[in-house]
Design an enzyme around this catalytic site. Structure first.
Site, PDB file in Angstrom:
ATOM      1  N   GLY A 154       0.820  -1.214   0.000  1.00 57.86           N
ATOM      2  CA  GLY A 154       0.000   0.000   0.000  1.00 57.86           C
ATOM      3  C   GLY A 154       0.848   1.256   0.000  1.00 57.86           C
ATOM      4  O   GLY A 154       2.049   1.217  -0.232  1.00 57.86           O
ATOM      5  N   ARG A 230      -0.931  -2.687  12.850  1.00 59.50           N
ATOM      6  CA  ARG A 230      -1.860  -2.920  13.944  1.00 59.50           C
ATOM      7  C   ARG A 230      -1.323  -4.085  14.768  1.00 59.50           C
ATOM      8  O   ARG A 230      -0.818  -5.061  14.212  1.00 59.50           O
ATOM      9  CB  ARG A 230      -3.260  -3.272  13.415  1.00 59.50           C
ATOM     10  N   GLU A 259      -3.894  -2.761  23.227  1.00 60.34           N
ATOM     11  CA  GLU A 259      -3.458  -1.421  23.661  1.00 60.34           C
ATOM     12  C   GLU A 259      -4.421  -0.859  24.695  1.00 60.34           C
ATOM     13  O   GLU A 259      -5.623  -1.064  24.557  1.00 60.34           O
ATOM     14  CB  GLU A 259      -3.406  -0.494  22.431  1.00 60.34           C
ATOM     15  N   HIS A 277       2.163   3.855  20.087  1.00 49.80           N
ATOM     16  CA  HIS A 277       1.278   4.134  18.943  1.00 49.80           C
ATOM     17  C   HIS A 277       1.394   5.602  18.500  1.00 49.80           C
ATOM     18  O   HIS A 277       0.426   6.369  18.588  1.00 49.80           O
ATOM     19  CB  HIS A 277      -0.176   3.766  19.246  1.00 49.80           C
TER      20      HIS A 277
HETATM   21  C1  GLV Z   1      -3.575   5.081  13.153  1.00 50.62           C
HETATM   22  O1  GLV Z   1      -3.226   4.132  13.768  1.00 50.62           O
HETATM   23  C2  GLV Z   1      -4.251   5.052  11.885  1.00 50.62           C
HETATM   24  O2  GLV Z   1      -4.737   3.993  11.444  1.00 50.62           O
HETATM   25  O3  GLV Z   1      -4.360   6.118  11.289  1.00 50.62           O
END
Ligand code: GLV
Length: 310
Positions: A154, A230, A259, A277
């Site tokens: 991506g 993730r 988390e 994060h």
């Molecule tokens: C953050 O974790 C996002 O997906 O933008």
């Protein structure tokens, strides 16, 4: 005026923009909006501005009969039940593109922090344990000439590739969907041949625990794993096993399975970098993300097509 529930205060420019188009119901408390309050306040909302920590499921959607759009301030949307939304005619939008550079920068930052032992050195200095320069002290590794395996083809994966090329790394890809090409290997080929493995796939049923014990065992013993995608893409228990058994050289994580909980065993490894994060966490990027979410809300509420539907 339509009503928009905003689960956390946004930067001023998007907040003002939204305020001109809608009546804002803002949750301005500390932390996340309590679930019960969310279910109640979404009851008369025409739009919801949500965060990665907002669970948007059938229960929430059933509490929100007027809801037309959920604008997630994130590129990932695994917090939203897309099927439940589409079956109720609710549009879901995310914030692609605007965070690509920030996340790619952060990924390179994590790679350098791990491979050049920056956080480990910082801990040592702060602990008063630095005894002076030495030829063989705290040696890391060069990035030049090493292979970076990027899982996911991506936008973010490609932005990481661009940066890594500037550091002299050789870049290969694997696509989570198993696509192949001249620079695209199977996941197993990538794992077996890369010095740095970096994950850039969305969380979906087919990517949950994409990296487990079998995959970690395929990596070079000197290779490191980087995850800014993730948490549940990596089986954290398997990662602890791989680190304990010295099956990999280290890991740098920005995301976790549960988390803000971090598997306690991870805290004990010097060759693990743990970030809270922060991939998209810059003033400029978070402002752009919030603004894109707001513009999506305004578009849908005015009957126009959303800018970035998922
Ligand atoms: C953050 O974790 C996002 O997906 O933008």
């Amino acid at each position: 005026m339509p009503r928009v529930l905003v689960v956390k205060r946004l930067p001023r420019v998007p907040m003002d923009r939204l305020g001109e188009a809608a009546e804002i119901d803002l949750y301005d408390g500390d932390g996340d909006m309590p679930r019960a309050e969310l279910l109640e306040r979404v009851g008369d909302a025409d739009a919801l501005v949500s965060l990665v920590t907002t669970r948007v499921d059938a229960e929430l959607l059933d509490s929100a009969p007027r809801l037309k759009v959920v604008a997630n301030v994130a590129v990932g949307y695994d917090n939203i039940d897309l099927e439940a939304a589409s079956s109720r005619g609710v549009v879901v939008t995310n914030t692609p593109d605007v965070l690509t550079n920030a996340v790619a920068d952060f990924t390179l930052g994590l790679i350098l922090t791990l491979v050049r032992r920056i956080a480990e050195g910082d801990r040592l200095v702060r602990a008063g344990r630095w005894t002076g320069w030495a030829l063989d002290f705290m040696l890391g590794h060069d990035l030049r000439g090493k292979r970076l395996g990027i899982v996911g083809r991506g936008r973010i994966g490609h932005a990481v590739a661009e940066r890594a090329a500037a550091f002299g790394m050789e870049v290969v890809f694997a696509s989570a969907r198993g696509r192949q090409g001249p620079d695209t290997l199977t996941l197993d080929q990538l794992l077996a041949s890369s010095d740095v493995v970096s994950l850039h796939v969305p969380l979906a049923p087919e990517t949950r625990h994409l990296i487990g014990q079998r995959e970690l065992a395929r990596m070079k013993r000197t290779a490191v794993l980087v995850n800014t995608s993730r948490g549940p893409v990596v089986d954290e228990a398997a990662l602890v096993w791989a680190l304990e058994e010295h099956r990999i050289g280290g890991a740098a994580l920005d995301v976790y399975e549960r988390e803000p909980e971090v598997t306690a065993a991870l805290l004990g490894f010097e060759n693990v970098v743990l970030a809270p994060h922060l991939g998209s966490a810059t003033v400029e990027t978070r402002t752009a993300m919030a603004d894109l979410a707001v513009r999506n809300v305004i578009a849908v509420l005015s009957g126009a097509a959303p800018l970035t539907p998922v």
